[in-house]
Design a protein around this motif. Structure first.
Motif, PDB file in Angstrom:
ATOM      1  N   GLN A  13       8.743 -34.349 -36.167  1.00 29.19           N
ATOM      2  CA  GLN A  13       8.881 -35.557 -36.971  1.00 29.19           C
ATOM      3  C   GLN A  13       7.533 -35.932 -37.568  1.00 29.19           C
ATOM      4  O   GLN A  13       6.477 -35.675 -36.979  1.00 29.19           O
ATOM      5  CB  GLN A  13       9.390 -36.711 -36.087  1.00 29.19           C
ATOM      6  CG  GLN A  13       9.644 -38.014 -36.832  1.00 29.19           C
ATOM      7  CD  GLN A  13      10.208 -39.096 -35.926  1.00 29.19           C
ATOM      8  OE1 GLN A  13      10.534 -38.838 -34.767  1.00 29.19           O
ATOM      9  NE2 GLN A  13      10.314 -40.307 -36.431  1.00 29.19           N
ATOM     10  N   ASP A  14       7.576 -36.548 -38.748  1.00 32.33           N
ATOM     11  CA  ASP A  14       6.383 -37.136 -39.354  1.00 32.33           C
ATOM     12  C   ASP A  14       6.191 -38.523 -38.748  1.00 32.33           C
ATOM     13  O   ASP A  14       6.904 -39.461 -39.088  1.00 32.33           O
ATOM     14  CB  ASP A  14       6.556 -37.235 -40.870  1.00 32.33           C
ATOM     15  CG  ASP A  14       5.402 -37.949 -41.559  1.00 32.33           C
ATOM     16  OD1 ASP A  14       4.375 -38.207 -40.902  1.00 32.33           O
ATOM     17  OD2 ASP A  14       5.532 -38.257 -42.765  1.00 32.33           O
ATOM     18  N   TYR A  15       5.216 -38.644 -37.830  1.00 36.10           N
ATOM     19  CA  TYR A  15       4.996 -39.903 -37.127  1.00 36.10           C
ATOM     20  C   TYR A  15       4.060 -40.855 -37.861  1.00 36.10           C
ATOM     21  O   TYR A  15       4.006 -42.031 -37.523  1.00 36.10           O
ATOM     22  CB  TYR A  15       4.431 -39.627 -35.723  1.00 36.10           C
ATOM     23  CG  TYR A  15       5.420 -38.985 -34.782  1.00 36.10           C
ATOM     24  CD1 TYR A  15       6.384 -39.741 -34.121  1.00 36.10           C
ATOM     25  CD2 TYR A  15       5.404 -37.606 -34.567  1.00 36.10           C
ATOM     26  CE1 TYR A  15       7.301 -39.152 -33.268  1.00 36.10           C
ATOM     27  CE2 TYR A  15       6.316 -37.010 -33.716  1.00 36.10           C
ATOM     28  CZ  TYR A  15       7.256 -37.787 -33.069  1.00 36.10           C
ATOM     29  OH  TYR A  15       8.171 -37.192 -32.223  1.00 36.10           O
ATOM     30  N   SER A  16       3.330 -40.353 -38.852  1.00 36.83           N
ATOM     31  CA  SER A  16       2.279 -41.183 -39.424  1.00 36.83           C
ATOM     32  C   SER A  16       2.644 -41.852 -40.742  1.00 36.83           C
ATOM     33  O   SER A  16       2.049 -42.873 -41.099  1.00 36.83           O
ATOM     34  CB  SER A  16       0.992 -40.366 -39.616  1.00 36.83           C
ATOM     35  OG  SER A  16       1.206 -39.295 -40.513  1.00 36.83           O
ATOM     36  N   GLY A  19       8.369 -40.875 -41.188  1.00 31.86           N
ATOM     37  CA  GLY A  19       9.364 -40.843 -40.121  1.00 31.86           C
ATOM     38  C   GLY A  19      10.416 -39.762 -40.285  1.00 31.86           C
ATOM     39  O   GLY A  19      11.344 -39.663 -39.479  1.00 31.86           O
ATOM     40  N   HIS A  21      12.257 -35.976 -40.460  1.00 32.50           N
ATOM     41  CA  HIS A  21      12.314 -34.859 -39.512  1.00 32.50           C
ATOM     42  C   HIS A  21      12.253 -33.531 -40.269  1.00 32.50           C
ATOM     43  O   HIS A  21      12.780 -33.404 -41.378  1.00 32.50           O
ATOM     44  CB  HIS A  21      13.600 -34.933 -38.690  1.00 32.50           C
ATOM     45  CG  HIS A  21      13.632 -36.094 -37.747  1.00 32.50           C
ATOM     46  ND1 HIS A  21      13.321 -35.983 -36.409  1.00 32.50           N
ATOM     47  CD2 HIS A  21      13.916 -37.404 -37.963  1.00 32.50           C
ATOM     48  CE1 HIS A  21      13.418 -37.168 -35.830  1.00 32.50           C
ATOM     49  NE2 HIS A  21      13.786 -38.044 -36.753  1.00 32.50           N
ATOM     50  N   PHE A 196       5.745 -33.654 -30.060  1.00 37.97           N
ATOM     51  CA  PHE A 196       4.836 -34.778 -30.299  1.00 37.97           C
ATOM     52  C   PHE A 196       3.411 -34.323 -30.627  1.00 37.97           C
ATOM     53  O   PHE A 196       2.536 -35.167 -30.826  1.00 37.97           O
ATOM     54  CB  PHE A 196       4.792 -35.697 -29.066  1.00 37.97           C
ATOM     55  CG  PHE A 196       6.119 -36.302 -28.712  1.00 37.97           C
ATOM     56  CD1 PHE A 196       6.666 -37.312 -29.489  1.00 37.97           C
ATOM     57  CD2 PHE A 196       6.836 -35.853 -27.614  1.00 37.97           C
ATOM     58  CE1 PHE A 196       7.890 -37.875 -29.175  1.00 37.97           C
ATOM     59  CE2 PHE A 196       8.062 -36.402 -27.278  1.00 37.97           C
ATOM     60  CZ  PHE A 196       8.592 -37.420 -28.063  1.00 37.97           C
ATOM     61  N   TYR A 245       1.912 -40.750 -30.314  1.00 34.40           N
ATOM     62  CA  TYR A 245       3.225 -40.373 -30.838  1.00 34.40           C
ATOM     63  C   TYR A 245       4.263 -40.293 -29.714  1.00 34.40           C
ATOM     64  O   TYR A 245       5.426 -40.643 -29.899  1.00 34.40           O
ATOM     65  CB  TYR A 245       3.152 -39.029 -31.560  1.00 34.40           C
ATOM     66  CG  TYR A 245       2.269 -39.018 -32.786  1.00 34.40           C
ATOM     67  CD1 TYR A 245       1.906 -40.200 -33.434  1.00 34.40           C
ATOM     68  CD2 TYR A 245       1.793 -37.821 -33.307  1.00 34.40           C
ATOM     69  CE1 TYR A 245       1.099 -40.190 -34.559  1.00 34.40           C
ATOM     70  CE2 TYR A 245       0.994 -37.796 -34.441  1.00 34.40           C
ATOM     71  CZ  TYR A 245       0.639 -38.984 -35.060  1.00 34.40           C
ATOM     72  OH  TYR A 245      -0.152 -38.963 -36.163  1.00 34.40           O
ATOM     73  N   LYS A 246       3.830 -39.847 -28.537  1.00 36.08           N
ATOM     74  CA  LYS A 246       4.759 -39.639 -27.428  1.00 36.08           C
ATOM     75  C   LYS A 246       5.091 -40.929 -26.701  1.00 36.08           C
ATOM     76  O   LYS A 246       6.258 -41.165 -26.331  1.00 36.08           O
ATOM     77  CB  LYS A 246       4.156 -38.633 -26.442  1.00 36.08           C
ATOM     78  CG  LYS A 246       5.072 -38.263 -25.286  1.00 36.08           C
ATOM     79  CD  LYS A 246       4.426 -37.204 -24.396  1.00 36.08           C
ATOM     80  CE  LYS A 246       5.356 -36.814 -23.263  1.00 36.08           C
ATOM     81  NZ  LYS A 246       4.764 -35.770 -22.395  1.00 36.08           N
TER      82      LYS A 246
END
Length: 284
Positions: A13-16, A19, A21, A196, A245-246
């Motif tokens: 996933q793009d966490y930054s 969002g 996938h 993550f 992220y996790k």
């Protein structure tokens, strides 16, 4: 390069920023991962539109950013020391993805003839204020005009990987040196954090490299991988972000411990969080 959608290595996933996938597809022969789907060239810049994209700013707003820039200063000195050791007489240096220009500025201060390439106008403006000279595009540069070409955590961002490597070959002088720094998805911290792992950084990172993939990709253009060096600080930086992220919080103790474990494991199996690859043009 053909990637089968059956060869899904991991879902990430793009966490930054977005969002969204993505899948990482595995080329088994090259041991190379590809982000799928890859954004269009028109949409790709939107994934960099974040104040938290740290390589495009000199900001020191948080403790994390202050630590990053402290480590970055030492890393820059080490990078210039490395290229000067490889090329003691110095010469012409091209840095692709020059960011805010600190590496090229330091190289210039040590008598290198410098040129930069940087797509971010914001980062480029900061670099220009430091006296860094930029070319408008790689295509505008003359054949065989650089003694050393560097890409510090940049090759993973390039949409057309094969075309980029051919351009590096074209621009490099006979017996010149290319220095590539990229994350290593076979490291302990990558395996520990899984989906993550911050260095997947999809979709800004379009490719994810192993030692095998770097060696084979450059061998296709008659260039030889001659040395692999560790980037020991990267495991700590990446582990801290991965903790965020996790777990939702930047756990400094756990992140530091995982980064340390990664480096200790890598002393045995030589799979560090990131590697510097020294590649020589073998054609006179």
């Amino acid at each position: 390069m053909h990637f089968s959608t059956d060869n899904v290595f991991i879902h990430v996933q793009d966490y930054s920023v977005s969002g969204e996938h993505f899948d990482l597809l595995l080329d088994k022969e090259l041991q190379l991962l590809k982000t799928h789907p890859q954004p269009s060239l028109e949409k790709l810049p939107s994934y960099y539109e974040s104040e938290d994209y740290i390589s495009h700013t000199d900001a020191k707003r948080s403790l994390f950013e202050k630590i990053y820039h402290f480590i970055k200063r030492k890393a820059i000195r080490d990078k210039v020391k490395l290229i000067t050791k490889l090329q003691p007489q110095k010469g012409t240096l091209l840095d692709i993805g020059a960011g805010t220009g600190d590496f090229l500025s330091e190289a210039k201060n040590q008598s290198w003839s410098i040129t930069g390439i940087e797509p971010s106008s914001k980062a480029k403006a900061i670099a220009v204020s430091k006296g860094v000279h930029f070319a408008d595009a790689l295509e505008a540069l003359e054949n065989h005009s650089f003694d050393v070409i560097t890409m510090w955590h940049v090759l993973e961002h390039v949409p057309d990987l094969e075309k980029q490597i051919k351009e590096l070959k074209r621009l490099l002088k006979p017996m010149g040196t290319i220095i590539i720094a990229v994350p290593n998805y076979k490291s302990f911290d990558a395996q520990h954090y899984g989906k993550f792992w911050a260095a997947y950084d999809v979709p800004r990172h379009l490719w994810h490299f192993s030692k095998t993939s770097i060696e084979k990709l450059f061998a296709r253009e008659n260039m030889q991988l001659v040395k692999i060096l560790p980037m020991v600080f990267d495991s700590f930086y990446v582990s801290l972000l991965s903790e965020k992220y996790k777990t939702g919080t930047m756990n400094f103790v756990q992140g530091f411990w995982t980064g340390l474990r990664s480096n200790l494991k890598a002393k045995q199996n030589r799979e560090f969080s990131s590697h510097i690859y020294v590649i020589k043009n073998t054609e006179n």
